[in-house]
Design a protein around this motif. Structure first.
Motif, PDB file in Angstrom:
ATOM      1  N   GLY A 495      72.384 -23.800  47.742  1.00  0.00           N
ATOM      2  CA  GLY A 495      72.161 -25.152  48.058  1.00  0.00           C
ATOM      3  C   GLY A 495      71.994 -25.605  49.542  1.00  0.00           C
ATOM      4  N   TYR A 496      71.270 -24.755  50.181  1.00  0.00           N
ATOM      5  CA  TYR A 496      70.994 -25.072  51.609  1.00  0.00           C
ATOM      6  C   TYR A 496      69.637 -25.747  51.610  1.00  0.00           C
ATOM      7  CZ  TYR A 496      74.694 -21.894  53.533  1.00  0.00           C
ATOM      8  OH  TYR A 496      75.721 -21.410  53.729  1.00  0.00           O
ATOM      9  N   ALA A 497      68.684 -25.599  50.851  1.00  0.00           N
ATOM     10  CA  ALA A 497      67.353 -26.215  50.809  1.00  0.00           C
ATOM     11  C   ALA A 497      66.564 -26.167  49.166  1.00  0.00           C
ATOM     12  CB  ALA A 497      66.608 -25.419  51.712  1.00  0.00           C
ATOM     13  N   SER A 498      65.868 -26.883  49.221  1.00  0.00           N
ATOM     14  CA  SER A 498      65.144 -27.079  48.015  1.00  0.00           C
ATOM     15  C   SER A 498      63.670 -26.875  48.079  1.00  0.00           C
ATOM     16  CB  SER A 498      65.375 -28.614  47.225  1.00  0.00           C
ATOM     17  OG  SER A 498      65.043 -29.514  47.989  1.00  0.00           O
ATOM     18  N   ASP A 499      63.276 -27.215  49.113  1.00  0.00           N
ATOM     19  CA  ASP A 499      61.615 -26.941  49.488  1.00  0.00           C
ATOM     20  C   ASP A 499      61.340 -26.164  50.624  1.00  0.00           C
ATOM     21  OD1 ASP A 499      60.587 -28.739  47.009  1.00  0.00           O
ATOM     22  OD2 ASP A 499      61.932 -30.069  48.160  1.00  0.00           O
ATOM     23  N   PHE A 500      60.266 -25.422  50.640  1.00  0.00           N
ATOM     24  CA  PHE A 500      60.228 -24.427  51.803  1.00  0.00           C
ATOM     25  C   PHE A 500      58.780 -24.357  52.237  1.00  0.00           C
ATOM     26  CE2 PHE A 500      63.430 -23.174  48.692  1.00  0.00           C
ATOM     27  CZ  PHE A 500      64.573 -22.899  49.580  1.00  0.00           C
ATOM     28  N   CYS A 501      58.526 -24.360  53.609  1.00  0.00           N
ATOM     29  CA  CYS A 501      57.373 -23.574  53.988  1.00  0.00           C
ATOM     30  C   CYS A 501      57.204 -22.437  54.732  1.00  0.00           C
ATOM     31  CB  CYS A 501      56.853 -24.810  55.049  1.00  0.00           C
ATOM     32  SG  CYS A 501      55.278 -24.564  55.605  1.00  0.00           S
ATOM     33  N   ILE A 502      56.560 -21.496  54.594  1.00  0.00           N
ATOM     34  CA  ILE A 502      56.703 -20.318  55.366  1.00  0.00           C
ATOM     35  C   ILE A 502      55.758 -20.174  56.628  1.00  0.00           C
ATOM     36  CG2 ILE A 502      55.164 -19.141  53.735  1.00  0.00           C
ATOM     37  CD1 ILE A 502      56.827 -16.627  54.213  1.00  0.00           C
ATOM     38  N   THR A 516      52.653 -16.945  50.194  1.00  0.00           N
ATOM     39  CA  THR A 516      51.948 -17.964  49.280  1.00  0.00           C
ATOM     40  C   THR A 516      51.184 -17.105  48.297  1.00  0.00           C
ATOM     41  OG1 THR A 516      50.186 -18.452  50.613  1.00  0.00           O
ATOM     42  CG2 THR A 516      52.117 -19.566  50.930  1.00  0.00           C
ATOM     43  N   ILE A 517      50.846 -15.852  48.355  1.00  0.00           N
ATOM     44  CA  ILE A 517      49.825 -15.176  47.683  1.00  0.00           C
ATOM     45  C   ILE A 517      50.893 -14.660  46.331  1.00  0.00           C
ATOM     46  CG2 ILE A 517      48.624 -13.000  47.191  1.00  0.00           C
ATOM     47  CD1 ILE A 517      47.297 -13.741  49.827  1.00  0.00           C
ATOM     48  N   LYS A 518      52.095 -14.061  46.753  1.00  0.00           N
ATOM     49  CA  LYS A 518      52.943 -13.245  45.978  1.00  0.00           C
ATOM     50  C   LYS A 518      53.847 -14.248  45.126  1.00  0.00           C
ATOM     51  CE  LYS A 518      54.622  -9.477  46.546  1.00  0.00           C
ATOM     52  NZ  LYS A 518      55.242  -8.236  46.924  1.00  0.00           N
ATOM     53  N   GLU A 519      54.114 -15.382  45.821  1.00  0.00           N
ATOM     54  CA  GLU A 519      55.079 -16.385  45.375  1.00  0.00           C
ATOM     55  C   GLU A 519      54.531 -17.771  45.419  1.00  0.00           C
ATOM     56  OE1 GLU A 519      57.846 -15.429  44.381  1.00  0.00           O
ATOM     57  OE2 GLU A 519      58.000 -13.264  44.704  1.00  0.00           O
ATOM     58  N   PRO A 520      53.650 -18.183  44.697  1.00  0.00           N
ATOM     59  CA  PRO A 520      52.698 -19.313  44.705  1.00  0.00           C
ATOM     60  C   PRO A 520      53.704 -20.498  44.403  1.00  0.00           C
ATOM     61  CG  PRO A 520      52.083 -17.881  42.858  1.00  0.00           C
ATOM     62  CD  PRO A 520      52.862 -17.181  43.713  1.00  0.00           C
ATOM     63  N   ALA A 521      54.584 -20.279  43.456  1.00  0.00           N
ATOM     64  CA  ALA A 521      55.781 -21.405  43.264  1.00  0.00           C
ATOM     65  C   ALA A 521      56.613 -21.849  44.169  1.00  0.00           C
ATOM     66  CB  ALA A 521      56.371 -21.308  41.744  1.00  0.00           C
ATOM     67  N   LEU A 522      56.888 -20.902  44.946  1.00  0.00           N
ATOM     68  CA  LEU A 522      57.953 -20.836  45.734  1.00  0.00           C
ATOM     69  C   LEU A 522      57.921 -21.710  47.113  1.00  0.00           C
ATOM     70  CD1 LEU A 522      61.438 -20.174  46.511  1.00  0.00           C
ATOM     71  CD2 LEU A 522      60.363 -17.948  47.336  1.00  0.00           C
ATOM     72  N   TYR A 523      56.640 -21.566  47.576  1.00  0.00           N
ATOM     73  CA  TYR A 523      56.610 -22.083  48.970  1.00  0.00           C
ATOM     74  C   TYR A 523      55.598 -23.246  48.906  1.00  0.00           C
ATOM     75  CZ  TYR A 523      58.426 -17.834  50.764  1.00  0.00           C
ATOM     76  OH  TYR A 523      59.302 -16.680  50.842  1.00  0.00           O
ATOM     77  N   GLN A 524      55.846 -24.411  49.616  1.00  0.00           N
ATOM     78  CA  GLN A 524      54.874 -25.551  49.423  1.00  0.00           C
ATOM     79  C   GLN A 524      53.906 -25.532  50.563  1.00  0.00           C
ATOM     80  OE1 GLN A 524      58.717 -25.994  48.876  1.00  0.00           O
ATOM     81  NE2 GLN A 524      57.736 -25.707  46.860  1.00  0.00           N
ATOM     82  N   CYS A 525      53.798 -24.927  51.737  1.00  0.00           N
ATOM     83  CA  CYS A 525      52.981 -24.822  52.623  1.00  0.00           C
ATOM     84  C   CYS A 525      53.064 -23.463  53.322  1.00  0.00           C
ATOM     85  CB  CYS A 525      52.920 -25.982  53.368  1.00  0.00           C
ATOM     86  SG  CYS A 525      54.402 -26.398  54.725  1.00  0.00           S
ATOM     87  N   SER A 526      52.194 -23.149  54.279  1.00  0.00           N
ATOM     88  CA  SER A 526      52.117 -22.140  55.018  1.00  0.00           C
ATOM     89  C   SER A 526      51.519 -22.320  56.404  1.00  0.00           C
ATOM     90  CB  SER A 526      51.466 -20.854  54.500  1.00  0.00           C
ATOM     91  OG  SER A 526      49.984 -20.781  54.363  1.00  0.00           O
ATOM     92  N   ILE A 527      52.050 -21.591  57.505  1.00  0.00           N
ATOM     93  CA  ILE A 527      51.358 -21.679  58.880  1.00  0.00           C
ATOM     94  C   ILE A 527      51.332 -20.124  59.342  1.00  0.00           C
ATOM     95  CG2 ILE A 527      51.613 -22.675  61.106  1.00  0.00           C
ATOM     96  CD1 ILE A 527      53.574 -24.837  59.942  1.00  0.00           C
ATOM     97  N   SER A 528      50.088 -19.962  59.943  1.00  0.00           N
ATOM     98  CA  SER A 528      49.809 -18.501  60.535  1.00  0.00           C
ATOM     99  C   SER A 528      49.252 -18.923  61.876  1.00  0.00           C
ATOM    100  CB  SER A 528      48.662 -17.914  59.720  1.00  0.00           C
ATOM    101  OG  SER A 528      48.223 -16.831  60.267  1.00  0.00           O
ATOM    102  N   ILE A 529      50.132 -18.209  62.967  1.00  0.00           N
ATOM    103  CA  ILE A 529      49.744 -18.355  64.134  1.00  0.00           C
ATOM    104  C   ILE A 529      49.207 -16.848  64.816  1.00  0.00           C
ATOM    105  CG2 ILE A 529      50.547 -18.888  66.539  1.00  0.00           C
ATOM    106  CD1 ILE A 529      52.572 -20.573  65.171  1.00  0.00           C
ATOM    107  N   ASN A 530      48.195 -16.914  65.252  1.00  0.00           N
ATOM    108  CA  ASN A 530      47.314 -15.463  65.662  1.00  0.00           C
ATOM    109  C   ASN A 530      47.734 -14.380  64.564  1.00  0.00           C
ATOM    110  OD1 ASN A 530      46.409 -16.365  68.201  1.00  0.00           O
ATOM    111  ND2 ASN A 530      48.334 -16.101  69.183  1.00  0.00           N
ATOM    112  N   GLY A 531      47.640 -14.560  63.475  1.00  0.00           N
ATOM    113  CA  GLY A 531      48.232 -14.040  62.287  1.00  0.00           C
ATOM    114  C   GLY A 531      47.378 -12.636  62.325  1.00  0.00           C
TER     115      GLY A 531
END
Length: 644
Positions: A495-502, A516-531
């Protein structure tokens, strides 16, 4: 400092824009305050107790400021051109030694990290470059020396006010030699030549070079040790070295402080007898965490204790009785914080104390040990009001196989469970390393904007025992990623959250994309910094570095590389993605991020690319941090908004 660490931040993803419940949030703290460099950092007192040196933020960079208590000395020293002051040391009562860092280009235009050691004499106001090359000194060539890529202080020689030991590598072969350098004149004398594969040298309590460590041709860690008879011994085949590594030297030349796995499976500190090869004393063990680092006497530099984390906050553990008693005084006087002795004068009764916790980035105090008074010197970061900061909790989350995932949970003010909330999964880089409960600019910034923030210390993270760290070996995209997934699901199920960004940087940027590749239904967006977006390419680059083979062999999933490389699986990414890269990143070429962006753009994905000019791998300037934070905030506002 918080931003100086490799950016590791996870943001849960959003497939469609939705608005989450409004929270009773405090007024938004200006983004600039979270992006700012420390206004007072790394404070150190001169040996004679008359002068303070400290780092400040000036025009978005770190400057060194020197101020005497009497007021007769006051200097503000800028970094060298295109460099930053990363640290400094008092060499004697007058001379300060600055360690300056740059990310430049060598070796076929390849970005590299470089360090320079430069002195400043507060009496004469003169500076000397301690690693300045000499003419026609390179062995067998007859040409001028080339500047060493890295210039490292080996030993400050506390009983010799005119000299220090410095490691320099003029041959650029990764095998530094040790020189005794006069900090007043810059003259130097070779005391230990370089040896193949030795990356670091260590001195004993008599300041004699007696240990060298590095990697052999196969990329395996090894060490050479000089015994009391002056004979160098390869420790690879010594029985005790199979279980322990050298941590430091004891006053007894026939004994060593060693690090090894305790009865609890965590790393402890022990005393080992060289003649018998047996442990003769246990100095520190803990049931759940490793010791974080060694604590040395602020004047003599002898080992006096270790630091470790309890409930996510740093705690000193002294086995020296006088320092144990002193720590008790500090904790009774400054309550509710982690209190660390950071500097002490040699001839005056003054100590410097750094105090911090989850809501306070840090405060500095000058303690007069004779009168017992504590004088407040200043905040590490200006403009941070603890009342506006979010609550931080150190928790444990069960993984799918019942293993424990130590995690840090930051809850925005006004948070209520079981409501529609947006969360950011903020994951550290490394992948070794770990997040703590100390004030974190990223976590507090996001919480101030209304997001729940979770920082999982997935398997592969250090600090929680040998088994926890080793479980991440050869598990890029495997167990390490699954732990992040399990931590995200735990937030949802409880019950801490319903939608997620990684989101994350360096390894964290890799994990954000793989999530987002392994769990396409779990995350709503992604951010990569110097990844780390392209693993085969990164592995190829790392072949050129000593020890690189050792690092590369773990950067896979049970031997498979392409199958766990985001660049090679880009077609499986279906959510909006923000990619940020620093053009002067010496660790991961910015072109990897740019190429990843181009691939996603061809897929007609909602993708944005932000290129930072001067940030380095860790986004170490205020301009780079501000650009990054604003880009993240704008992106989340579109793809994972929190209502006002």
């Amino acid at each position: 400092m918080v931003f100086a660490r490799t950016f590791l931040v996870y943001f849960s993803f959003l497939i469609f824009a939705c608005t989450h419940n409004a929270l009773a949030l405090p007024p938004q703290v200006p983004t600039e305050r979270f992006a700012s460099l420390p206004s007072l950092d790394n404070v150190k007192i001169s040996p004679d107790g008359t002068t303070l040196g400290y780092l400040i933020s000036h025009e978005g960079q770190r400057y060194l400021q020197v101020r005497s208590f009497s007021g007769d000395k006051f200097f503000t020293l800028p970094p060298l051109d295109k460099m930053e002051i990363s640290n400094f040391y008092w060499g004697n009562d007058d001379v300060i030694i600055m360690k300056q860092l740059a990310e430049t280009k060598r070796f076929g235009n390849r970005a590299t990290a470089e360090t320079r050691l430069v002195t400043f004499n507060t009496a004469s106001q003169e500076s000397i470059w301690l690693g300045k090359p000499k003419r026609k000194q390179t062995v067998g060539t007859g040409r001028d020396q080339i500047p060493s890529q890295l210039e490292q202080i080996n030993d400050l020689l506390p009983n010799d006010p005119d000299h220090i030991l410095v490691e320099l590598d003029f041959e650029l072969d990764g095998n530094p030699a040790v020189y005794k350098v006069n900090i007043n004149s810059g003259r130097r004398k070779l005391v230990q030549g370089g040896r193949k594969g030795i990356l670091d040298w260590h001195t004993d309590q008599n300041h004699e070079v007696r240990l060298g460590s590095g990697y052999d041709d196969q990329g395996t860690y090894y060490a050479r040790f000089k015994n009391t008879e002056g004979k160098w011994i390869d420790l690879t085949n010594v029985d005790w070295f199979k279980y322990y590594s050298v941590a430091d030297f004891t006053p007894n030349p026939n004994r060593l402080y060693v690090s090894g796995i305790s009865e609890y499976g965590t790393y402890g500190l022990f005393e080992l007898d060289l003649l018998s090869g047996e442990i003769v004393n246990t100095l520190f063990t803990n049931e759940t965490v490793d010791y974080a680092h060694l604590l040395h006497h602020p004047i003599t530099n002898r080992l006096i204790g270790v630091a470790y984390y309890e409930n996510g906050l740093k705690k000193p553990f002294y086995f020296d009785p006088s320092f144990k008693s002193y720590q008790s005084v500090l904790d009774k006087t400054i309550q509710g914080s982690s209190n660390i002795l950071v500097s002490r004068a040699k001839t005056q009764p003054y100590s410097l104390i750094f105090s911090s916790n989850s809501k306070i980035p840090g405060k500095y105090f000058l303690h007069n040990m004779q009168t017992g008074t504590f004088n407040y010197l200043g905040d590490r970061i200006d403009g941070i009001n603890p009342k506006e900061m979010a609550d931080v909790h150190s928790i444990s989350i069960p993984a799918r196989d019942n293993a424990s995932i130590p995690s840090i949970l930051t809850l925005p003010q006004g948070f209520e469970k079981d409501t529609k909330q947006a969360a950011i999964i903020l994951v550290h880089g490394g992948p070794s390393g770990h997040d703590t409960a100390h004030w974190d600019a990223w976590a507090q910034f996001l919480a101030n904007r209304g997001y729940v923030v979770l920082q999982p210390n997935f398997r592969g993270s250090d600090g929680f025992g040998y088994k926890h760290e080793q479980a991440g070996k050869n598990q890029w995209g495997g167990v390490m990623q699954d732990d992040v997934t399990d931590a995200t699901n735990w937030l949802k199920d409880n019950g801490y959250a319903s939608d997620f960004c990684i989101m994350g940087a360096s390894y964290g940027g890799y994990a954000a994309l793989m999530g987002t590749i392994k769990e396409p239904a779990l995350y709503q967006c992604s951010i990569s910094i110097n990844g780390a977006t392209n693993l085969p390419s990164l592995n190829t680059l790392d072949r050129r570095f000593l020890g690189g083979k050792n690092w590369r062999v773990t950067r896979n999933l049970d031997g498979e590389v392409n199958g766990v490389s985001p660049y090679h699986r880009s077609k499986e990414i279906k959510v909006p993605t923000l990619i940020i890269a620093s053009k002067d990143d010496a660790r991961i070429p910015y072109t990897m991020s740019k190429d990843m962006y181009k691939k996603l753009k061809k897929q007609k994905l909602k993708t944005k690319y932000v290129e930072v000019k001067d940030g380095g791998h860790s986004m170490n300037t205020e301009a780079a941090r501000l650009t990054t934070l604003k880009a993240v905030e704008n992106f989340l506002g579109k793809h994972l908004p929190v209502s006002d």
